[in-house]
Design a protein around this motif. Sequence first.
Motif, PDB file in Angstrom:
ATOM      1  N   HIS A 196      58.482  82.516  75.967  1.00 33.48           N
ATOM      2  CA  HIS A 196      59.138  82.625  76.687  1.00 33.48           C
ATOM      3  C   HIS A 196      60.272  83.719  76.884  1.00 33.48           C
ATOM      4  O   HIS A 196      60.416  83.301  78.297  1.00 33.48           O
ATOM      5  N   HIS A 197      60.172  84.009  76.615  1.00 33.21           N
ATOM      6  CA  HIS A 197      61.076  85.534  77.007  1.00 33.21           C
ATOM      7  C   HIS A 197      60.198  86.239  77.141  1.00 33.21           C
ATOM      8  O   HIS A 197      60.390  87.033  78.023  1.00 33.21           O
ATOM      9  N   GLN A 198      58.981  87.010  77.055  1.00 34.25           N
ATOM     10  CA  GLN A 198      57.842  87.146  77.632  1.00 34.25           C
ATOM     11  C   GLN A 198      58.274  86.869  78.919  1.00 34.25           C
ATOM     12  O   GLN A 198      57.984  88.043  80.209  1.00 34.25           O
ATOM     13  N   SER A 199      58.007  85.608  79.220  1.00 35.94           N
ATOM     14  CA  SER A 199      58.129  85.558  80.760  1.00 35.94           C
ATOM     15  C   SER A 199      59.982  85.424  81.097  1.00 35.94           C
ATOM     16  O   SER A 199      59.314  85.841  82.971  1.00 35.94           O
ATOM     17  N   MET A 200      59.905  85.642  80.470  1.00 36.16           N
ATOM     18  CA  MET A 200      61.775  85.565  81.533  1.00 36.16           C
ATOM     19  C   MET A 200      61.956  87.177  81.364  1.00 36.16           C
ATOM     20  O   MET A 200      62.177  87.412  82.591  1.00 36.16           O
TER      21      MET A 200
END
Length: 107
Positions: free
Chosen positions: A85-89
Amino acid sequence: MGEEGSGAAALGGPGAWPASDAEQVRRIESMPREVGVLLMVAGVGGLLLPGPVGSPFLILGGVILWPRAFRGLEGYFGRRFPKLHHQSMRQITRYLDDLEKRYPLEK
């Protein structure tokens, strides 16, 4: 869980993702519907073509276009896969920052 799991309370509940990601989700929710359509198109392209992963774009495009329906899915994604999720954000933030530089929003 590391540092990705420790964050401020956000839409998905306490500790779902870092505060900066929660701020980005709020920023995305307040964007115009046209940006949601662009994110959905980028998501479909990401699923069909090699390159950027398409699912984060689809989820956040859905958050803009249908906030009630996709907010829960986005929260689940943030709780279940915090690093992804963090990498996607980060990926989506770069995309939106570039989009904003090229086509500034008129207020």
